[in-house]
Motif scaffolding. Structure first.
Motif, PDB file in Angstrom:
ATOM      1  N   GLY A   1     -13.206   5.538  -8.139  1.00  0.00           N
ATOM      2  CA  GLY A   1     -14.467   4.805  -8.126  1.00  0.00           C
ATOM      3  C   GLY A   1     -15.467   5.505  -7.231  1.00  0.00           C
ATOM      4  O   GLY A   1     -15.611   6.734  -7.278  1.00  0.00           O
ATOM      5  N   LEU A   2     -16.149   4.753  -6.397  1.00  0.00           N
ATOM      6  CA  LEU A   2     -17.202   5.293  -5.542  1.00  0.00           C
ATOM      7  C   LEU A   2     -16.610   5.953  -4.290  1.00  0.00           C
ATOM      8  O   LEU A   2     -16.749   5.466  -3.165  1.00  0.00           O
ATOM      9  N   VAL A   3     -15.942   7.063  -4.514  1.00  0.00           N
ATOM     10  CA  VAL A   3     -15.376   7.854  -3.415  1.00  0.00           C
ATOM     11  C   VAL A   3     -15.708   9.325  -3.666  1.00  0.00           C
ATOM     12  O   VAL A   3     -15.873   9.760  -4.800  1.00  0.00           O
ATOM     13  N   ASP A   4     -15.795  10.090  -2.596  1.00  0.00           N
ATOM     14  CA  ASP A   4     -16.035  11.524  -2.720  1.00  0.00           C
ATOM     15  C   ASP A   4     -14.744  12.298  -2.951  1.00  0.00           C
ATOM     16  O   ASP A   4     -14.779  13.443  -3.408  1.00  0.00           O
ATOM     17  N   ARG A   5     -13.614  11.678  -2.633  1.00  0.00           N
ATOM     18  CA  ARG A   5     -12.326  12.381  -2.704  1.00  0.00           C
ATOM     19  C   ARG A   5     -11.275  11.470  -3.339  1.00  0.00           C
ATOM     20  O   ARG A   5     -10.523  10.806  -2.633  1.00  0.00           O
ATOM     21  N   PRO A   6     -11.216  11.402  -4.675  1.00  0.00           N
ATOM     22  CA  PRO A   6     -10.192  10.578  -5.323  1.00  0.00           C
ATOM     23  C   PRO A   6      -8.793  10.995  -4.872  1.00  0.00           C
ATOM     24  O   PRO A   6      -8.526  12.173  -4.637  1.00  0.00           O
ATOM     25  N   LEU A   7      -7.912  10.002  -4.744  1.00  0.00           N
ATOM     26  CA  LEU A   7      -6.572  10.256  -4.230  1.00  0.00           C
ATOM     27  C   LEU A   7      -5.517   9.773  -5.211  1.00  0.00           C
ATOM     28  O   LEU A   7      -5.748   8.860  -6.020  1.00  0.00           O
ATOM     29  N   SER A   8      -4.343  10.371  -5.131  1.00  0.00           N
ATOM     30  CA  SER A   8      -3.153   9.915  -5.842  1.00  0.00           C
ATOM     31  C   SER A   8      -2.006  10.048  -4.859  1.00  0.00           C
ATOM     32  O   SER A   8      -1.512  11.141  -4.604  1.00  0.00           O
ATOM     33  N   LEU A   9      -1.573   8.925  -4.279  1.00  0.00           N
ATOM     34  CA  LEU A   9      -0.645   8.939  -3.154  1.00  0.00           C
ATOM     35  C   LEU A   9       0.721   8.398  -3.544  1.00  0.00           C
ATOM     36  O   LEU A   9       0.836   7.320  -4.153  1.00  0.00           O
ATOM     37  N   SER A  10       1.769   9.123  -3.178  1.00  0.00           N
ATOM     38  CA  SER A  10       3.130   8.649  -3.382  1.00  0.00           C
ATOM     39  C   SER A  10       3.500   7.665  -2.271  1.00  0.00           C
ATOM     40  O   SER A  10       2.796   7.552  -1.254  1.00  0.00           O
ATOM     41  N   LEU A  11       4.626   6.971  -2.447  1.00  0.00           N
ATOM     42  CA  LEU A  11       5.096   6.063  -1.389  1.00  0.00           C
ATOM     43  C   LEU A  11       5.388   6.826  -0.106  1.00  0.00           C
ATOM     44  O   LEU A  11       5.079   6.354   0.996  1.00  0.00           O
ATOM     45  N   ASP A  12       5.988   8.002  -0.227  1.00  0.00           N
ATOM     46  CA  ASP A  12       6.283   8.788   0.973  1.00  0.00           C
ATOM     47  C   ASP A  12       4.997   9.177   1.701  1.00  0.00           C
ATOM     48  O   ASP A  12       4.958   9.153   2.945  1.00  0.00           O
ATOM     49  N   GLU A  13       3.982   9.541   0.957  1.00  0.00           N
ATOM     50  CA  GLU A  13       2.710   9.895   1.598  1.00  0.00           C
ATOM     51  C   GLU A  13       2.096   8.692   2.296  1.00  0.00           C
ATOM     52  O   GLU A  13       1.557   8.816   3.409  1.00  0.00           O
ATOM     53  N   LEU A  14       2.195   7.528   1.679  1.00  0.00           N
ATOM     54  CA  LEU A  14       1.676   6.312   2.310  1.00  0.00           C
ATOM     55  C   LEU A  14       2.477   5.976   3.568  1.00  0.00           C
ATOM     56  O   LEU A  14       1.907   5.588   4.596  1.00  0.00           O
ATOM     57  N   ARG A  15       3.787   6.123   3.502  1.00  0.00           N
ATOM     58  CA  ARG A  15       4.641   5.819   4.659  1.00  0.00           C
ATOM     59  C   ARG A  15       4.413   6.797   5.808  1.00  0.00           C
ATOM     60  O   ARG A  15       4.678   6.462   6.965  1.00  0.00           O
ATOM     61  N   ASN A  16       3.952   7.985   5.497  1.00  0.00           N
ATOM     62  CA  ASN A  16       3.703   8.980   6.543  1.00  0.00           C
ATOM     63  C   ASN A  16       2.320   8.846   7.180  1.00  0.00           C
ATOM     64  O   ASN A  16       2.020   9.562   8.146  1.00  0.00           O
ATOM     65  N   MET A  17       1.509   7.955   6.674  1.00  0.00           N
ATOM     66  CA  MET A  17       0.214   7.685   7.290  1.00  0.00           C
ATOM     67  C   MET A  17       0.405   6.721   8.464  1.00  0.00           C
ATOM     68  O   MET A  17       1.474   6.105   8.596  1.00  0.00           O
ATOM     69  N   PRO A  18      -0.589   6.593   9.337  1.00  0.00           N
ATOM     70  CA  PRO A  18      -0.473   5.632  10.445  1.00  0.00           C
ATOM     71  C   PRO A  18      -0.133   4.241   9.905  1.00  0.00           C
ATOM     72  O   PRO A  18      -0.682   3.809   8.885  1.00  0.00           O
ATOM     73  N   SER A  19       0.794   3.566  10.574  1.00  0.00           N
ATOM     74  CA  SER A  19       1.252   2.268  10.071  1.00  0.00           C
ATOM     75  C   SER A  19       0.919   1.147  11.051  1.00  0.00           C
ATOM     76  O   SER A  19       0.611   1.378  12.214  1.00  0.00           O
ATOM     77  N   ARG A  20       1.007  -0.052  10.529  1.00  0.00           N
ATOM     78  CA  ARG A  20       0.823  -1.247  11.352  1.00  0.00           C
ATOM     79  C   ARG A  20       1.858  -2.272  10.937  1.00  0.00           C
ATOM     80  O   ARG A  20       2.140  -2.450   9.743  1.00  0.00           O
ATOM     81  N   THR A  21       2.470  -2.942  11.935  1.00  0.00           N
ATOM     82  CA  THR A  21       3.398  -4.037  11.685  1.00  0.00           C
ATOM     83  C   THR A  21       2.813  -5.306  12.296  1.00  0.00           C
ATOM     84  O   THR A  21       2.345  -5.292  13.442  1.00  0.00           O
ATOM     85  N   GLN A  22       2.826  -6.374  11.540  1.00  0.00           N
ATOM     86  CA  GLN A  22       2.240  -7.630  12.004  1.00  0.00           C
ATOM     87  C   GLN A  22       3.060  -8.804  11.483  1.00  0.00           C
ATOM     88  O   GLN A  22       3.579  -8.756  10.364  1.00  0.00           O
ATOM     89  N   ILE A  23       3.209  -9.817  12.311  1.00  0.00           N
ATOM     90  CA  ILE A  23       3.917 -11.034  11.917  1.00  0.00           C
ATOM     91  C   ILE A  23       2.864 -12.114  11.739  1.00  0.00           C
ATOM     92  O   ILE A  23       2.250 -12.572  12.704  1.00  0.00           O
ATOM     93  N   THR A  24       2.652 -12.510  10.505  1.00  0.00           N
ATOM     94  CA  THR A  24       1.561 -13.420  10.185  1.00  0.00           C
ATOM     95  C   THR A  24       2.056 -14.525   9.261  1.00  0.00           C
ATOM     96  O   THR A  24       3.158 -14.470   8.721  1.00  0.00           O
ATOM     97  N   ARG A  25       1.201 -15.498   9.056  1.00  0.00           N
ATOM     98  CA  ARG A  25       1.538 -16.631   8.191  1.00  0.00           C
ATOM     99  C   ARG A  25       0.714 -16.547   6.908  1.00  0.00           C
ATOM    100  O   ARG A  25      -0.505 -16.397   6.959  1.00  0.00           O
ATOM    101  N   GLN A  26       1.393 -16.667   5.791  1.00  0.00           N
ATOM    102  CA  GLN A  26       0.701 -16.747   4.514  1.00  0.00           C
ATOM    103  C   GLN A  26       0.510 -18.210   4.156  1.00  0.00           C
ATOM    104  O   GLN A  26       1.463 -18.983   4.135  1.00  0.00           O
ATOM    105  N   ASP A  27      -0.728 -18.576   3.878  1.00  0.00           N
ATOM    106  CA  ASP A  27      -1.059 -19.931   3.436  1.00  0.00           C
ATOM    107  C   ASP A  27      -1.364 -19.891   1.951  1.00  0.00           C
ATOM    108  O   ASP A  27      -2.225 -19.123   1.512  1.00  0.00           O
TER     109      ASP A  27
END
Length: 263
Positions: free
Chosen positions: A107-133
């Motif tokens: 879409g409206l991006v200068d650099r279209p991406l196609s990312l594998s799960l491994d590539e996503l897992r190797n990016m900076p991560s965040r873990t959070q404990i939250t409540r789904q309503d």
């Protein structure tokens, strides 16, 4: 804030009851009430816009959803919506343990991406404990791990005119009369860049289960559960939502739900 959440849930539950009576109404009458330009549709649209503006004002741009301790996780994350997509593309990916999965960003991006799960897992991560309503009235606390959506958007170099992030999914919804529609959802750039908005690939210390959206799902913690799209196929940056579905911003929204489901 708890009063706002309760009142909103009661309102949406009431709206669901009203919506459940729609099939009992003559089709011609319903088409007239909800057709483009009709007073009822315009009134509903204005109310949704007011809800969005008022809740944005009350919540603020940078406020965080409440996070919890591990001791407060008392059950597995309850699934909502689809729990096992049956489309051929998804089934093939599932059977190969998602080794061939790619998340497409365009879409409206200068650099279209196609990312594998491994590539996503190797990016900076965040873990959070939250409540789904959930709009159905239940809540569930769970621990989610994933890559902040903002990090993915930065890699794609989002164009200035982009206002929305649209998520296309592998699952479909049965609309009756042998009709199905692919699930999609959208959020604005403010929520997309919120620190708690992540593309989750982990749940409660393990891989994301299929019933909860494997291989990848959206977590946008300041909104109700139906906004948190599962089984992500692609992400598109857009300046408006007219080209998607009926232009309301999501499959449930096309069926009458609010586009902004803030809590």
């Amino acid at each position: 804030m708890s009063r706002i959440i309760i009142d909103r849930r009661r309102f949406l539950t009431g709206a669901g009851v009203v919506a459940s009576t729609i099939p009992l109404v003559g089709c011609d009458a319903l088409d007239g009430m909800l057709s483009n330009g009709a007073t009822v549709r315009e009134t509903m649209a204005k109310a949704n816009d007011l809800t969005y503006r008022v809740q944005r004002f009350l919540i603020g741009a940078d406020s965080l959803a409440k996070e919890f301790s591990e001791s407060e996780i008392r059950q597995g994350q309850r699934p909502n919506g689809s729990t096992d997509p049956t489309g051929a593309t998804y089934v093939a990916l599932r059977d190969a343990a998602f080794t061939d999965y790619r998340l497409e960003i365009g879409g409206l991006v200068d650099r279209p991406l196609s990312l594998s799960l491994d590539e996503l897992r190797n990016m900076p991560s965040r873990t959070q404990i939250t409540r789904q309503d959930c709009v159905e009235g239940w809540s569930c606390i769970a621990k989610w791990t994933g890559v902040p959506l903002a990090a993915v958007l930065d890699e794609a170099r989002v164009k200035p005119e982009a206002r929305y992030v649209v998520f296309r999914c592998f699952d479909t919804m049965n609309l009756g009369l042998s009709r199905e529609a692919a699930y999609y959802e959208s959020i604005d750039m403010l929520d997309a860049r919120h620190p708690q908005t992540i593309l989750a690939y982990g749940l409660n210390g393990g891989p994301l289960p299929i019933a909860n959206g494997a291989p990848l799902r959206l977590r946008v913690e300041r909104q109700l559960g139906y906004k948190m799209a599962k089984y992500l196929r692609s992400i598109e940056l857009a300046s408006d939502l007219a080209a998607y579905g009926q232009g309301k911003g999501g499959l449930w929204e096309d069926l009458g739900y609010d586009w902004y489901a803030g809590i």
